[in-house]
Design a protein around this motif. Structure first.
Motif, PDB file in Angstrom:
ATOM      1  N   ASN A  97     -48.076  23.998  -0.866  1.00 55.86           N
ATOM      2  CA  ASN A  97     -46.789  24.915  -1.672  1.00 55.86           C
ATOM      3  C   ASN A  97     -46.851  24.796  -3.068  1.00 55.86           C
ATOM      4  OD1 ASN A  97     -45.993  26.117   0.789  1.00 55.86           O
ATOM      5  ND2 ASN A  97     -44.822  24.354   1.411  1.00 55.86           N
ATOM      6  N   VAL A  98     -46.948  23.444  -3.375  1.00 54.16           N
ATOM      7  CA  VAL A  98     -46.917  23.236  -4.790  1.00 54.16           C
ATOM      8  C   VAL A  98     -47.936  24.019  -5.489  1.00 54.16           C
ATOM      9  CG1 VAL A  98     -47.396  21.354  -6.606  1.00 54.16           C
ATOM     10  CG2 VAL A  98     -45.811  20.904  -4.618  1.00 54.16           C
ATOM     11  N   ILE A  99     -49.161  23.929  -5.010  1.00 52.36           N
ATOM     12  CA  ILE A  99     -50.252  24.684  -5.836  1.00 52.36           C
ATOM     13  C   ILE A  99     -50.294  26.194  -5.399  1.00 52.36           C
ATOM     14  CG2 ILE A  99     -53.179  24.933  -5.901  1.00 52.36           C
ATOM     15  CD1 ILE A  99     -51.925  22.380  -7.313  1.00 52.36           C
ATOM     16  N   ALA A 100     -49.750  26.549  -4.384  1.00 54.56           N
ATOM     17  CA  ALA A 100     -49.584  28.050  -4.067  1.00 54.56           C
ATOM     18  C   ALA A 100     -48.518  28.812  -4.987  1.00 54.56           C
ATOM     19  CB  ALA A 100     -48.914  28.274  -2.559  1.00 54.56           C
ATOM     20  N   PHE A 151     -45.102  24.495 -15.282  1.00 49.81           N
ATOM     21  CA  PHE A 151     -43.840  24.346 -15.178  1.00 49.81           C
ATOM     22  C   PHE A 151     -43.424  24.781 -13.690  1.00 49.81           C
ATOM     23  CE2 PHE A 151     -39.365  26.095 -16.343  1.00 49.81           C
ATOM     24  CZ  PHE A 151     -38.885  24.809 -16.241  1.00 49.81           C
ATOM     25  N   SER A 152     -43.922  25.820 -13.147  1.00 44.90           N
ATOM     26  CA  SER A 152     -43.437  26.147 -11.893  1.00 44.90           C
ATOM     27  C   SER A 152     -44.008  25.095 -10.698  1.00 44.90           C
ATOM     28  CB  SER A 152     -43.826  27.760 -11.506  1.00 44.90           C
ATOM     29  OG  SER A 152     -45.006  27.734 -10.461  1.00 44.90           O
ATOM     30  N   LEU A 153     -44.817  24.478 -10.987  1.00 39.98           N
ATOM     31  CA  LEU A 153     -45.535  23.746 -10.099  1.00 39.98           C
ATOM     32  C   LEU A 153     -44.471  22.491 -10.031  1.00 39.98           C
ATOM     33  CD1 LEU A 153     -49.077  22.038  -9.234  1.00 39.98           C
ATOM     34  CD2 LEU A 153     -47.310  20.607 -11.013  1.00 39.98           C
ATOM     35  N   LEU A 154     -44.114  22.149 -11.216  1.00 38.81           N
ATOM     36  CA  LEU A 154     -43.182  20.859 -11.498  1.00 38.81           C
ATOM     37  C   LEU A 154     -41.993  20.912 -10.729  1.00 38.81           C
ATOM     38  CD1 LEU A 154     -43.593  19.570 -14.978  1.00 38.81           C
ATOM     39  CD2 LEU A 154     -44.725  18.615 -13.136  1.00 38.81           C
ATOM     40  N   TRP A 204     -48.592  17.008 -10.514  1.00 44.70           N
ATOM     41  CA  TRP A 204     -48.056  16.679  -9.009  1.00 44.70           C
ATOM     42  C   TRP A 204     -47.829  15.343  -9.114  1.00 44.70           C
ATOM     43  CZ3 TRP A 204     -50.830  15.269  -4.072  1.00 44.70           C
ATOM     44  CH2 TRP A 204     -49.732  15.255  -3.251  1.00 44.70           C
ATOM     45  N   ARG A 205     -48.915  14.513  -9.307  1.00 45.20           N
ATOM     46  CA  ARG A 205     -48.677  13.138  -9.120  1.00 45.20           C
ATOM     47  C   ARG A 205     -47.880  12.272 -10.140  1.00 45.20           C
ATOM     48  NH1 ARG A 205     -54.280   9.220  -9.664  1.00 45.20           N
ATOM     49  NH2 ARG A 205     -53.125   7.420 -10.534  1.00 45.20           N
ATOM     50  N   ILE A 250     -50.365  29.020  -8.373  1.00 42.74           N
ATOM     51  CA  ILE A 250     -51.145  30.020  -8.341  1.00 42.74           C
ATOM     52  C   ILE A 250     -50.571  31.441  -8.609  1.00 42.74           C
ATOM     53  CG2 ILE A 250     -52.879  31.349  -6.726  1.00 42.74           C
ATOM     54  CD1 ILE A 250     -53.676  28.649  -5.587  1.00 42.74           C
ATOM     55  N   GLY A 251     -49.397  31.611  -8.087  1.00 45.09           N
ATOM     56  CA  GLY A 251     -48.469  32.890  -8.087  1.00 45.09           C
ATOM     57  C   GLY A 251     -48.130  33.064  -9.551  1.00 45.09           C
ATOM     58  N   THR A 252     -47.880  31.891 -10.328  1.00 46.66           N
ATOM     59  CA  THR A 252     -47.404  32.086 -11.653  1.00 46.66           C
ATOM     60  C   THR A 252     -48.392  32.500 -12.451  1.00 46.66           C
ATOM     61  OG1 THR A 252     -45.582  30.258 -10.804  1.00 46.66           O
ATOM     62  CG2 THR A 252     -45.727  30.804 -13.152  1.00 46.66           C
ATOM     63  N   LEU A 253     -49.528  31.830 -12.319  1.00 45.10           N
ATOM     64  CA  LEU A 253     -50.778  31.749 -12.945  1.00 45.10           C
ATOM     65  C   LEU A 253     -51.172  33.529 -12.986  1.00 45.10           C
ATOM     66  CD1 LEU A 253     -52.974  30.317 -14.825  1.00 45.10           C
ATOM     67  CD2 LEU A 253     -54.336  30.367 -12.968  1.00 45.10           C
ATOM     68  N   SER A 254     -51.069  33.926 -11.928  1.00 45.36           N
ATOM     69  CA  SER A 254     -51.602  35.547 -11.838  1.00 45.36           C
ATOM     70  C   SER A 254     -51.092  36.427 -12.527  1.00 45.36           C
ATOM     71  CB  SER A 254     -51.263  35.831 -10.274  1.00 45.36           C
ATOM     72  OG  SER A 254     -49.787  36.057 -10.048  1.00 45.36           O
ATOM     73  N   GLY A 255     -49.901  36.307 -13.117  1.00 47.26           N
ATOM     74  CA  GLY A 255     -49.309  37.316 -14.186  1.00 47.26           C
ATOM     75  C   GLY A 255     -50.084  37.694 -15.274  1.00 47.26           C
ATOM     76  N   PRO A 256     -50.077  38.571 -15.877  1.00 49.10           N
ATOM     77  CA  PRO A 256     -50.765  39.138 -16.884  1.00 49.10           C
ATOM     78  C   PRO A 256     -50.260  38.543 -18.337  1.00 49.10           C
ATOM     79  CG  PRO A 256     -49.449  41.010 -16.303  1.00 49.10           C
ATOM     80  CD  PRO A 256     -49.410  39.881 -15.194  1.00 49.10           C
TER      81      PRO A 256
END
Ligand code: COA
Length: 386
Positions: A213-216, A199-202, A355-356, A219-225
């Motif tokens: 930037n889209v993937i970064a 969702f954050s990527l979209l 993304w595509r 990644i930031g969102t995935l990192s959360g516990p």
């Protein structure tokens, strides 16, 4: 006026053809194919192309894609130099987010995203996807060396995606069984509908930001516990419990304190996550290859699952993907803080498929809110404030 639903639970935020979940039956499909069939018969390279293009590739298309991935594994030495400036104690997910974002400076190529309309050039989208998918494992493996003060081995282009990752990560010739297990792990983690990181990527993609930037952002969102970071938390929890007989008291204390049990529960699944079943069986395979069927960690995990089923099944809370992946990676000799970074490597396939898809029918995400603050009021000069 629409109702506010915390966490957007049950609210469709997009329309997608990429993957689907039957949360009651515990089934996950990528492009219509059940995950079990892909885990048994496919490879990460083939599954990635299925996710990106929508169909299982021909032998020629798969070979072309595989060759392009192999040719794009190396990163510029500037990226290595940048990574050397990171503190060795830095978390691999912070390293990965920073390094992926930095690719935008070294391999820009945003020309397709400069107009007001989304880019429809599939060659461009494919090229950028290859650049990112090929380099993510290189950066994760490089960090394992750099943070301990060593130079990392160069990627090899005579190895498959999973083999090369294990070779770079361990510095040893990859074992065929471990490579296949890693391949299956990558397939199982490659995509999962519109979860928090997707969702954050979209949202980021909808602004026509660069794919880096889209993937970064993802990644930031995935990192959360509560999301991908749970796999590291599960291992830490199992180590804290220490042995199966201590699990019951530990879980009951956590539940009495209204704390969550890591690796349990899912917004979509109301039964055991199909990926967790697969990963649990893979732990047995790793143990067999080490000539044992004993693992105190695995026994503790199974006992935690049994107790949680007793205490939480009525709420639809069962093991999710992160519950057994930590035990599996631990038995494969992978450090706990790298688990989520490996998850991100695999998920780059699904993220770039989304993304595509977003670029194919883009409209900027700009939801509304329910305002619950103060009504209009006049400014109060500082000397009159209490
Ligand atoms: N341990 C204990 N109870 C849990 C639980 C867990 N891991 N996950 C959910 N529950 C309980 C909640 O306390 C709640 O109980 P209640 O109705 O009595 O208040 C009920 O199940 C519904 O949970 P809720 O938090 O509303 O679900 P959610 O859809 O908002 O959250 C997760 C989903 C994944 C964030 C949540 O299950 C969680 O935090 N799990 C642990 C972290 C994790 O493993 N994340 C990886 C997900 S792949």
């Amino acid at each position: 006026m629409s109702e506010y639903l915390p966490g957007l639970a049950g609210v469709p935020a997009t329309q997608s053809n990429i993957s689907d979940i039957d949360g009651e039956k515990g089934i996950l499909f990528y492009r219509g194919y059940p995950i079990e069939q892909l885990a048994e018969k496919s490879t990460f390279e083939e599954t990635t192309l299925l996710l990106l293009d929508g169909e299982l590739p021909t032998a020629q298309a798969l070979d072309d894609f595989d060759q392009r991935i192999r040719q794009n594994r190396k990163t510029q030495f500037h990226i290595r130099d940048l990574m050397k400036t990171f503190p060795p104690s830095g978390h691999p997910m912070d390293m990965l987010q920073t390094s992926v974002a930095s690719l935008g400076m070294f391999y820009p190529g945003n020309e397709c995203l400069t107009g007001a309309d989304a880019c429809g050039d599939l060659d461009y989208i494919h090229n950028m996807s290859v650049k990112i998918i090929a380099r993510m494992p290189t950066m994760v493996a490089m960090w394992e060396y750099l943070r301990h003060g060593y130079e990392a081995p160069e990627p090899r282009n005579d190895l498959s995606y999973a083999e090369n990752f294990l070779y770079m990560f361990t510095g040893k010739e990859p074992d065929p069984l471990m490579s296949r297990i890693m391949d299956v792990c990558l397939i199982l983690h490659a995509e999962h509908t519109i979860n928090a990181s997707t969702f954050s990527l979209l949202v980021t993609a909808s602004t026509l930001a660069s794919p880096y930037n889209v993937i970064a952002a993802a990644i930031g969102t995935l990192s959360g516990p509560l999301h991908g970071g749970a796999n590291q938390k599960v291992l830490e929890m199992l180590e804290e419990i220490g042995s199966p007989e201590k699990a019951e008291a530990y879980i009951d204390k956590k539940l009495a304190n209204k704390e969550k049990i890591w690796g349990m529960g899912h917004r979509e699944y109301k039964t055991k996550d199909p990926r967790a079943k697969f990963l649990e069986n893979l732990v047995d395979k790793v143990l067999e290859s080490k000539g044992t069927n004993q693992s105190s960690l695995l026994e503790t995990a199974k006992e935690v699952e049994r107790i949680c089923e007793d205490r939480l099944a009525h709420k639809g809370v069962y093991p999710n993907v992160d519950f057994y992946s930590g035990t599996l990676y631990h038995e494969m000799g992978i450090p706990a803080d790298q688990f989520t970074a490996i998850f991100a490597v695999a998920r780059s396939a699904g993220w770039l498929a989304h993304w595509r898809e977003q670029l194919g029918d883009n409209r900027i995400f700009r939801p509304t809110q329910v305002y619950a603050g103060e009504p209009e009021r006049p400014y109060v000069p500082i000397e009159l404030r209490k």
